[in-house]
Motif scaffolding. Sequence first.
Motif, PDB file in Angstrom:
ATOM      1  N   VAL A 179    -109.470  11.019  35.138  1.00  0.00           N
ATOM      2  CA  VAL A 179    -108.775  12.276  35.373  1.00  0.00           C
ATOM      3  C   VAL A 179    -108.768  13.031  34.063  1.00  0.00           C
ATOM      4  CG1 VAL A 179    -106.609  13.363  36.031  1.00  0.00           C
ATOM      5  CG2 VAL A 179    -107.321  11.242  37.137  1.00  0.00           C
ATOM      6  N   GLY A 180    -109.262  14.258  34.098  1.00  0.00           N
ATOM      7  CA  GLY A 180    -109.300  15.072  32.890  1.00  0.00           C
ATOM      8  C   GLY A 180    -108.206  16.117  32.911  1.00  0.00           C
ATOM      9  N   ALA A 181    -108.317  17.072  32.035  1.00  0.00           N
ATOM     10  CA  ALA A 181    -107.347  18.154  31.961  1.00  0.00           C
ATOM     11  C   ALA A 181    -107.481  19.037  33.199  1.00  0.00           C
ATOM     12  CB  ALA A 181    -107.613  18.974  30.703  1.00  0.00           C
ATOM     13  N   PRO A 182    -106.400  19.685  33.602  1.00  0.00           N
ATOM     14  CA  PRO A 182    -106.469  20.524  34.791  1.00  0.00           C
ATOM     15  C   PRO A 182    -107.447  21.674  34.608  1.00  0.00           C
ATOM     16  CG  PRO A 182    -104.273  20.585  33.800  1.00  0.00           C
ATOM     17  CD  PRO A 182    -105.101  19.663  32.999  1.00  0.00           C
ATOM     18  N   ILE A 183    -108.068  22.070  35.721  1.00  0.00           N
ATOM     19  CA  ILE A 183    -108.963  23.226  35.735  1.00  0.00           C
ATOM     20  C   ILE A 183    -108.216  24.356  36.423  1.00  0.00           C
ATOM     21  CG2 ILE A 183    -111.109  24.153  36.675  1.00  0.00           C
ATOM     22  CD1 ILE A 183    -112.235  21.352  36.556  1.00  0.00           C
TER      23      ILE A 183
ATOM     24  N   LEU B  35    -106.389  22.023  40.009  1.00  0.00           N
ATOM     25  CA  LEU B  35    -107.360  21.006  40.372  1.00  0.00           C
ATOM     26  C   LEU B  35    -107.524  20.049  39.204  1.00  0.00           C
ATOM     27  CD1 LEU B  35    -110.168  23.237  41.916  1.00  0.00           C
ATOM     28  CD2 LEU B  35    -108.415  21.949  43.131  1.00  0.00           C
ATOM     29  N   PHE B  36    -107.689  18.786  39.502  1.00  0.00           N
ATOM     30  CA  PHE B  36    -107.931  17.791  38.467  1.00  0.00           C
ATOM     31  C   PHE B  36    -109.291  17.155  38.726  1.00  0.00           C
ATOM     32  CE2 PHE B  36    -103.393  18.252  38.682  1.00  0.00           C
ATOM     33  CZ  PHE B  36    -103.013  18.258  37.350  1.00  0.00           C
ATOM     34  N   PRO B  37    -110.209  17.283  37.778  1.00  0.00           N
ATOM     35  CA  PRO B  37    -111.533  16.690  38.010  1.00  0.00           C
ATOM     36  C   PRO B  37    -111.454  15.171  38.001  1.00  0.00           C
ATOM     37  CG  PRO B  37    -111.374  17.531  35.775  1.00  0.00           C
ATOM     38  CD  PRO B  37    -110.098  17.922  36.490  1.00  0.00           C
ATOM     39  N   LYS B  38    -112.145  14.555  38.935  1.00  0.00           N
ATOM     40  CA  LYS B  38    -112.244  13.101  39.012  1.00  0.00           C
ATOM     41  C   LYS B  38    -113.684  12.750  39.304  1.00  0.00           C
ATOM     42  CE  LYS B  38    -107.690  12.050  40.912  1.00  0.00           C
ATOM     43  NZ  LYS B  38    -106.992  11.318  41.969  1.00  0.00           N
ATOM     44  N   HIS B  39    -114.051  11.560  38.956  1.00  0.00           N
ATOM     45  CA  HIS B  39    -115.349  11.062  39.394  1.00  0.00           C
ATOM     46  C   HIS B  39    -115.189   9.615  39.806  1.00  0.00           C
ATOM     47  CE1 HIS B  39    -115.604   9.491  35.259  1.00  0.00           C
ATOM     48  NE2 HIS B  39    -116.387   8.571  35.789  1.00  0.00           N
TER      49      HIS B  39
ATOM     50  N   ASP C 265    -116.366  20.045  28.222  1.00  0.00           N
ATOM     51  CA  ASP C 265    -115.170  20.872  28.155  1.00  0.00           C
ATOM     52  C   ASP C 265    -114.630  21.000  29.578  1.00  0.00           C
ATOM     53  OD1 ASP C 265    -116.651  22.962  29.445  1.00  0.00           O
ATOM     54  OD2 ASP C 265    -117.334  23.703  27.501  1.00  0.00           O
ATOM     55  N   ALA C 266    -113.669  21.877  29.789  1.00  0.00           N
ATOM     56  CA  ALA C 266    -113.022  21.978  31.094  1.00  0.00           C
ATOM     57  C   ALA C 266    -113.967  22.425  32.209  1.00  0.00           C
ATOM     58  CB  ALA C 266    -111.839  22.941  31.015  1.00  0.00           C
ATOM     59  N   CYS C 267    -115.077  23.026  31.852  1.00  0.00           N
ATOM     60  CA  CYS C 267    -115.992  23.564  32.869  1.00  0.00           C
ATOM     61  C   CYS C 267    -117.351  22.881  32.919  1.00  0.00           C
ATOM     62  CB  CYS C 267    -116.203  25.054  32.618  1.00  0.00           C
ATOM     63  SG  CYS C 267    -114.690  26.016  32.735  1.00  0.00           S
ATOM     64  N   ASN C 268    -117.660  21.994  32.004  1.00  0.00           N
ATOM     65  CA  ASN C 268    -119.001  21.435  31.919  1.00  0.00           C
ATOM     66  C   ASN C 268    -118.983  19.919  31.807  1.00  0.00           C
ATOM     67  OD1 ASN C 268    -120.859  23.902  31.590  1.00  0.00           O
ATOM     68  ND2 ASN C 268    -119.196  24.294  30.151  1.00  0.00           N
ATOM     69  N   GLN C 269    -119.724  19.288  32.705  1.00  0.00           N
ATOM     70  CA  GLN C 269    -119.889  17.837  32.680  1.00  0.00           C
ATOM     71  C   GLN C 269    -121.365  17.519  32.900  1.00  0.00           C
ATOM     72  OE1 GLN C 269    -117.285  15.455  35.073  1.00  0.00           O
ATOM     73  NE2 GLN C 269    -115.610  16.900  34.894  1.00  0.00           N
ATOM     74  N   VAL C 270    -121.793  16.405  32.343  1.00  0.00           N
ATOM     75  CA  VAL C 270    -123.142  15.903  32.572  1.00  0.00           C
ATOM     76  C   VAL C 270    -122.996  14.511  33.174  1.00  0.00           C
ATOM     77  CG1 VAL C 270    -125.339  15.251  31.513  1.00  0.00           C
ATOM     78  CG2 VAL C 270    -124.039  17.180  30.582  1.00  0.00           C
ATOM     79  N   PHE C 271    -123.731  14.244  34.251  1.00  0.00           N
ATOM     80  CA  PHE C 271    -123.712  12.945  34.916  1.00  0.00           C
ATOM     81  C   PHE C 271    -125.081  12.310  34.739  1.00  0.00           C
ATOM     82  CE2 PHE C 271    -120.740  15.707  37.005  1.00  0.00           C
ATOM     83  CZ  PHE C 271    -119.626  14.918  37.204  1.00  0.00           C
ATOM     84  N   GLY C 272    -125.120  11.065  34.345  1.00  0.00           N
ATOM     85  CA  GLY C 272    -126.377  10.338  34.213  1.00  0.00           C
ATOM     86  C   GLY C 272    -126.317   9.043  34.996  1.00  0.00           C
ATOM     87  N   VAL C 273    -127.358   8.748  35.769  1.00  0.00           N
ATOM     88  CA  VAL C 273    -127.449   7.521  36.560  1.00  0.00           C
ATOM     89  C   VAL C 273    -128.764   6.843  36.195  1.00  0.00           C
ATOM     90  CG1 VAL C 273    -127.545   6.541  38.875  1.00  0.00           C
ATOM     91  CG2 VAL C 273    -126.137   8.569  38.437  1.00  0.00           C
TER      92      VAL C 273
END
Length: 165
Positions: A18-22, A36-40, A66-74
């Motif tokens: 859980v990150g900072a609220p968006i 909204l709280f981002p989760k993965h 940051d609050a608006c940008n995430q990178v996912f790697g699999v």
Amino acid sequence: RRPDTPARGSPASINSEVGAPITPYAASSDAHSFRLFPKHYAYTHPGGCKPQGAINQDKYFVLRIDACNQVFGVFDGHGGENGELVAKVAADTIQEFLRRNFDRLRSDPETTFNEAFETAHKQVRRAILEDQPDLIEKDGVLLAEWVDDAGKRRVEAADGGTTAT
């Protein structure tokens, strides 16, 4: 299924963060405020019909810039001897490369990702050679060499790799 509930089954790994609220965009001035709280969630398993106790060679990362940008790697590690090592080294290397070069990722994503994968390839090669110093390299391929019971010299490609998404 609700997005905040894990998938059914026996996952080898479930992770949530859980990150900072968006702050969302309000469609109208009458809209109620909400957060909204981002989760993965990550769900991995050994795959296929592998026997119980099989090692899951998959690795992943979530890089929150940051609050608006995430990178996912699999990274789907495969190969009995090196799959787990290769997936881990590739995931760690690419995550760190993208963390250091995120501004470049915004302006030139193709070059940045190409450089990230080239860097990971070099680090994976180095890690395999450190782990198995008896391997030889021919035309860019890592090879295992041995003499069989009949005294015949045998050579085959080193086992292991990863598919990255």
